[in-house]
Design a protein around this motif. Structure first.
Motif, PDB file in Angstrom:
ATOM      1  N   ASN A   1       0.804  -1.221   0.000  1.00  0.00           N
ATOM      2  CA  ASN A   1       0.000   0.000   0.000  1.00  0.00           C
ATOM      3  C   ASN A   1       0.834   1.266   0.000  1.00  0.00           C
ATOM      4  OD1 ASN A   1      -2.180  -1.666   0.014  1.00  0.00           O
ATOM      5  ND2 ASN A   1      -2.856  -1.186   2.103  1.00  0.00           N
ATOM      6  N   ILE A   2       2.075   1.194   0.503  1.00  0.00           N
ATOM      7  CA  ILE A   2       2.897   2.400   0.476  1.00  0.00           C
ATOM      8  C   ILE A   2       3.299   2.768  -0.954  1.00  0.00           C
ATOM      9  CG2 ILE A   2       3.773   1.941   2.797  1.00  0.00           C
ATOM     10  CD1 ILE A   2       6.495   1.269   1.500  1.00  0.00           C
ATOM     11  N   HIS A   3       3.073   1.838  -1.870  1.00  0.00           N
ATOM     12  CA  HIS A   3       3.415   2.078  -3.277  1.00  0.00           C
ATOM     13  C   HIS A   3       2.213   2.491  -4.118  1.00  0.00           C
ATOM     14  CE1 HIS A   3       7.470   0.423  -2.737  1.00  0.00           C
ATOM     15  NE2 HIS A   3       6.900  -0.500  -1.991  1.00  0.00           N
ATOM     16  N   GLU A   4       1.077   2.751  -3.487  1.00  0.00           N
ATOM     17  CA  GLU A   4      -0.096   3.152  -4.253  1.00  0.00           C
ATOM     18  C   GLU A   4       0.213   4.375  -5.113  1.00  0.00           C
ATOM     19  OE1 GLU A   4      -3.576   3.663  -1.921  1.00  0.00           O
ATOM     20  OE2 GLU A   4      -3.547   1.604  -1.136  1.00  0.00           O
ATOM     21  N   GLY A   5      -0.169   4.310  -6.376  1.00  0.00           N
ATOM     22  CA  GLY A   5       0.057   5.411  -7.308  1.00  0.00           C
ATOM     23  C   GLY A   5       1.407   5.400  -7.985  1.00  0.00           C
ATOM     24  N   ARG A   6       2.306   4.547  -7.532  1.00  0.00           N
ATOM     25  CA  ARG A   6       3.640   4.491  -8.132  1.00  0.00           C
ATOM     26  C   ARG A   6       3.624   3.563  -9.351  1.00  0.00           C
ATOM     27  NH1 ARG A   6       7.157   3.754  -2.479  1.00  0.00           N
ATOM     28  NH2 ARG A   6       6.536   5.761  -1.575  1.00  0.00           N
ATOM     29  N   TYR A   7       4.173   4.003 -10.422  1.00  0.00           N
ATOM     30  CA  TYR A   7       4.313   3.229 -11.647  1.00  0.00           C
ATOM     31  C   TYR A   7       2.999   2.569 -12.054  1.00  0.00           C
ATOM     32  CZ  TYR A   7       9.098   4.282 -10.576  1.00  0.00           C
ATOM     33  OH  TYR A   7      10.246   4.970 -10.268  1.00  0.00           O
ATOM     34  N   PRO A   8       1.990   3.372 -12.351  1.00  0.00           N
ATOM     35  CA  PRO A   8       0.687   2.812 -12.732  1.00  0.00           C
ATOM     36  C   PRO A   8       0.740   1.997 -14.013  1.00  0.00           C
ATOM     37  CG  PRO A   8       0.758   5.178 -13.105  1.00  0.00           C
ATOM     38  CD  PRO A   8       1.987   4.837 -12.318  1.00  0.00           C
ATOM     39  N   GLU A   9       1.811   2.126 -14.788  1.00  0.00           N
ATOM     40  CA  GLU A   9       1.928   1.300 -15.992  1.00  0.00           C
ATOM     41  C   GLU A   9       2.079  -0.182 -15.653  1.00  0.00           C
ATOM     42  OE1 GLU A   9       6.109   3.241 -15.517  1.00  0.00           O
ATOM     43  OE2 GLU A   9       4.018   3.603 -14.904  1.00  0.00           O
ATOM     44  N   TYR A  10       2.430  -0.481 -14.398  1.00  0.00           N
ATOM     45  CA  TYR A  10       2.512  -1.868 -13.951  1.00  0.00           C
ATOM     46  C   TYR A  10       1.324  -2.165 -13.042  1.00  0.00           C
ATOM     47  CZ  TYR A  10       7.194  -1.161 -15.774  1.00  0.00           C
ATOM     48  OH  TYR A  10       8.253  -0.841 -16.589  1.00  0.00           O
ATOM     49  N   ASP A  11       0.199  -2.460 -13.646  1.00  0.00           N
ATOM     50  CA  ASP A  11      -1.000  -2.897 -12.925  1.00  0.00           C
ATOM     51  C   ASP A  11      -1.528  -1.841 -11.963  1.00  0.00           C
ATOM     52  OD1 ASP A  11      -3.077  -4.524 -12.217  1.00  0.00           O
ATOM     53  OD2 ASP A  11      -1.882  -5.931 -11.051  1.00  0.00           O
TER      54      ASP A  11
ATOM     55  N   GLN B   1      13.050  -2.186  -4.281  1.00  0.00           N
ATOM     56  CA  GLN B   1      13.075  -3.548  -4.807  1.00  0.00           C
ATOM     57  C   GLN B   1      11.664  -4.096  -5.038  1.00  0.00           C
ATOM     58  OE1 GLN B   1      13.959  -2.475  -1.805  1.00  0.00           O
ATOM     59  NE2 GLN B   1      14.095  -4.123  -0.292  1.00  0.00           N
ATOM     60  N   VAL B   2      10.668  -3.546  -4.337  1.00  0.00           N
ATOM     61  CA  VAL B   2       9.286  -3.964  -4.588  1.00  0.00           C
ATOM     62  C   VAL B   2       8.823  -3.447  -5.945  1.00  0.00           C
ATOM     63  CG1 VAL B   2       6.892  -3.749  -3.802  1.00  0.00           C
ATOM     64  CG2 VAL B   2       8.724  -4.177  -2.144  1.00  0.00           C
ATOM     65  N   CYS B   3       9.183  -2.218  -6.281  1.00  0.00           N
ATOM     66  CA  CYS B   3       8.878  -1.688  -7.614  1.00  0.00           C
ATOM     67  C   CYS B   3       9.568  -2.536  -8.681  1.00  0.00           C
ATOM     68  CB  CYS B   3       9.327  -0.241  -7.733  1.00  0.00           C
ATOM     69  SG  CYS B   3       8.595   0.896  -6.521  1.00  0.00           S
ATOM     70  N   HIS B   4      10.795  -2.922  -8.410  1.00  0.00           N
ATOM     71  CA  HIS B   4      11.550  -3.776  -9.327  1.00  0.00           C
ATOM     72  C   HIS B   4      10.812  -5.099  -9.547  1.00  0.00           C
ATOM     73  CE1 HIS B   4      15.098  -5.784 -11.075  1.00  0.00           C
ATOM     74  NE2 HIS B   4      14.850  -6.769 -10.247  1.00  0.00           N
ATOM     75  N   ALA B   5      10.344  -5.713  -8.464  1.00  0.00           N
ATOM     76  CA  ALA B   5       9.626  -6.984  -8.578  1.00  0.00           C
ATOM     77  C   ALA B   5       8.349  -6.824  -9.393  1.00  0.00           C
ATOM     78  CB  ALA B   5       9.306  -7.531  -7.191  1.00  0.00           C
ATOM     79  N   ALA B   6       7.640  -5.715  -9.197  1.00  0.00           N
ATOM     80  CA  ALA B   6       6.414  -5.486  -9.964  1.00  0.00           C
ATOM     81  C   ALA B   6       6.722  -5.373 -11.459  1.00  0.00           C
ATOM     82  CB  ALA B   6       5.713  -4.229  -9.462  1.00  0.00           C
ATOM     83  N   ARG B   7       7.747  -4.631 -11.784  1.00  0.00           N
ATOM     84  CA  ARG B   7       8.096  -4.449 -13.195  1.00  0.00           C
ATOM     85  C   ARG B   7       8.451  -5.779 -13.853  1.00  0.00           C
ATOM     86  NH1 ARG B   7      12.837  -0.402 -15.607  1.00  0.00           N
ATOM     87  NH2 ARG B   7      12.924  -1.320 -17.707  1.00  0.00           N
ATOM     88  N   TYR B   8       9.197  -6.629 -13.151  1.00  0.00           N
ATOM     89  CA  TYR B   8       9.714  -7.841 -13.774  1.00  0.00           C
ATOM     90  C   TYR B   8       8.849  -9.082 -13.542  1.00  0.00           C
ATOM     91  CZ  TYR B   8      13.618  -5.042 -15.187  1.00  0.00           C
ATOM     92  OH  TYR B   8      14.378  -4.075 -15.792  1.00  0.00           O
ATOM     93  N   THR B   9       7.660  -8.883 -12.988  1.00  0.00           N
ATOM     94  CA  THR B   9       6.650  -9.936 -12.994  1.00  0.00           C
ATOM     95  C   THR B   9       5.455  -9.544 -13.861  1.00  0.00           C
ATOM     96  OG1 THR B   9       5.654  -9.029 -10.958  1.00  0.00           O
ATOM     97  CG2 THR B   9       7.253 -10.818 -10.707  1.00  0.00           C
TER      98      THR B   9
END
Length: 460
Positions: free
Chosen positions: A254-264, A303-311
């Motif tokens: 939840n702390i990543h809400e709104g970050r990198y919306p291009e990934y889901d 690293q959580v943003c990284h995981a989202a991008r590469y999954t």
């Protein structure tokens, strides 16, 4: 909803069990969910289990299949690679990842695996390395109970990267023969009364012409299942992991809400990659800082943003593709990842007792899981331990801060929402549960205790 959102993958969870009993009630292939099928044919549950997992991992396994243009890499971790390519084949990336349209390739086809318990669903997973300019495709073919065969279904076009020299990671929609179909990553029988009695897997390793690097495939496997329809599962008493809690980092999606919306749509939908990252790091694996240098330096836990991008699956438009998460985990040194199902909470306790946490997929109303504070049509969280009373200790990424991620959920509630295959939604409509789907990440060389625990749930 503000926590795990209802995505196309979430809806798939609700469709598969229904499709198994009546094809007319299944959701169309455009609706995918975070959870889906059920257990199958006996490797870890004996004659009473419907969950089976089969895999190919050793040099003998690779030599036992049919290779065209492949070679077997012997050594610490035997794998399949491109030897002399079998030729070239066309592939135009529908998601615009690369303009290359012809690729050198090699294929490997597994022996046909007969099932002790005929199946309604199959989920493949794989572990591989794909250097720049290389990728792979995984397919499955089922043998029906009348002896006829399904088409070869694509269950994933996959690469560990996303540069301009490779296609985008993707599932493939609109596959079916009127008897079975594919929802994102699950091959599901849709014809009432039909089952899959055997299957084969096929891996195609590809690279751009002129590239000398090769993909390497270390593990290829599939879980097959036919979990019975059930709103309730039998309760279990606390088992061997009572009082055991594993040291696993706590990360909030939840702390990543709104970050990198291009990934889901950003972190509000990142339950799967956030859970994956927690378990990967529990094994001491971390991405190099240069791997996530693209992330805004003001963001916590890049690293959580990284995981989202590469999954991220570009067809499914989400980060919840089950095999893509397992494959992502296996890109870390000497780590393996599989997707399977478990039959009971005692299976999970056996793994935790051996030091192996797990990632579980479940759907529930808010009132069905005390302490969660939300309801969801599909959500991933980690099981990291059990209290002395046998309640489940979960690192639940649907939390507002890292400090709030650790939760204790009542045993009876948790096992039922995770293991059931039928449920009611907020409108009283019958939907389905995932029937015990989980991801397991573990070392390439597990300890003797870990090997025994894995073997007890059919993983070798």
């Amino acid at each position: 909803m503000s926590r795990p959102v209802t995505t196309r993958r979430t809806l798939l969870a609700a469709s598969v069990a229904v499709a198994a009993t009546a094809a007319a009630t299944a959701l169309p292939s455009a609706a995918h969910g975070a959870g889906r099928a059920a257990p199958e044919g006996g490797s870890h549950g004996g004659g009473g289990s419907s969950v089976a997992y089969a895999s190919w991992t050793s040099a003998a396994d690779w030599h036992g299949g049919l290779g065209r243009g492949t070679r077997v890499d012997h050594g610490r971790r035997p794998g399949l690679a491109i030897g002399t390519p079998a030729g070239t084949l066309p592939y135009r990336d529908p998601h615009g990842g690369t303009t290359t349209e012809r690729w050198e390739y090699a294929t490997w086809t597994s022996p046909r695996r007969a099932l002790r318990h005929p199946a309604r669903q199959l989920i493949a997973s794989w572990n591989a390395r794909t250097p720049e300019g290389t990728w792979l495709r995984v397919e499955a073919q089922g043998t029906y109970s009348d002896g006829t065969e399904s088409p070869w279904y694509t269950l994933g076009v996959w690469t560990s990267g996303d540069g301009p020299d490779v296609p985008r990671r993707t599932s493939v929609d609109d596959q079916g023969d009127g008897r079975s179909t594919v929802w994102t990553d699950t091959l599901a029988v849709t014809e009432d009364g039909t089952r899959i009695t055997a299957f084969r897997l096929r891996a195609t390793l590809l690279r751009a012409p002129g590239v000398h690097a090769t993909p390497t495939l270390w593990r290829l496997g599939a879980m097959t299942s036919d979990v019975p329809d059930r709103f309730e599962v039998p309760p279990t008493a606390p088992g061997e992991a009572a009082g055991v809690e594993l040291p696993v980092p706590s990360y909030s999606q939840n702390i990543h809400e709104g970050r990198y919306p291009e990934y889901d749509n950003g972190g509000e939908a990142w339950c799967s990659p956030t859970s994956s990252q927690m378990i990967i790091e529990s094994w001491g694996r971390l991405p190099d800082p240069e791997d996530y240098a693209w992330v805004n330096p003001e963001y916590d836990d890049p690293q959580v943003c990284h995981a989202a991008r590469y999954t991220y699956d570009y067809r499914y438009e989400g980060c919840g593709n089950w095999p893509f998460n397992a494959a992502y985990a296996a890109t870390y040194d000497d780590l393996q990842g599989v997707v399977t199902r478990l039959d009971t909470l005692h299976d999970a306790e056996r793994l935790v007792r051996a030091g192996i946490p797990l990632i579980t997929s479940q759907s529930f109303l808010e009132e069905e899981l005390d302490g969660a504070g939300y309801g969801t049509a599909g959500h991933l969280m980690t099981v990291v331990g059990f209290t002395r009373d046998g309640d489940v200790i979960a690192n639940d990424p649907a939390s507002d801060s890292n400090a709030e991620v650790r939760r204790v959920y009542r045993r009876r509630q948790f096992e039922n929402i995770w293991l059931r295959t039928k449920r009611y939604d907020a409108k009283g409509k019958v939907r389905s549960g995932t029937g015990g789907v989980c991801y397991l990440y573990f070392p390439a060389r597990p300890s003797a205790v870990q090997r025994r625990a894995l073997a007890s749930v059919g993983i070798r």
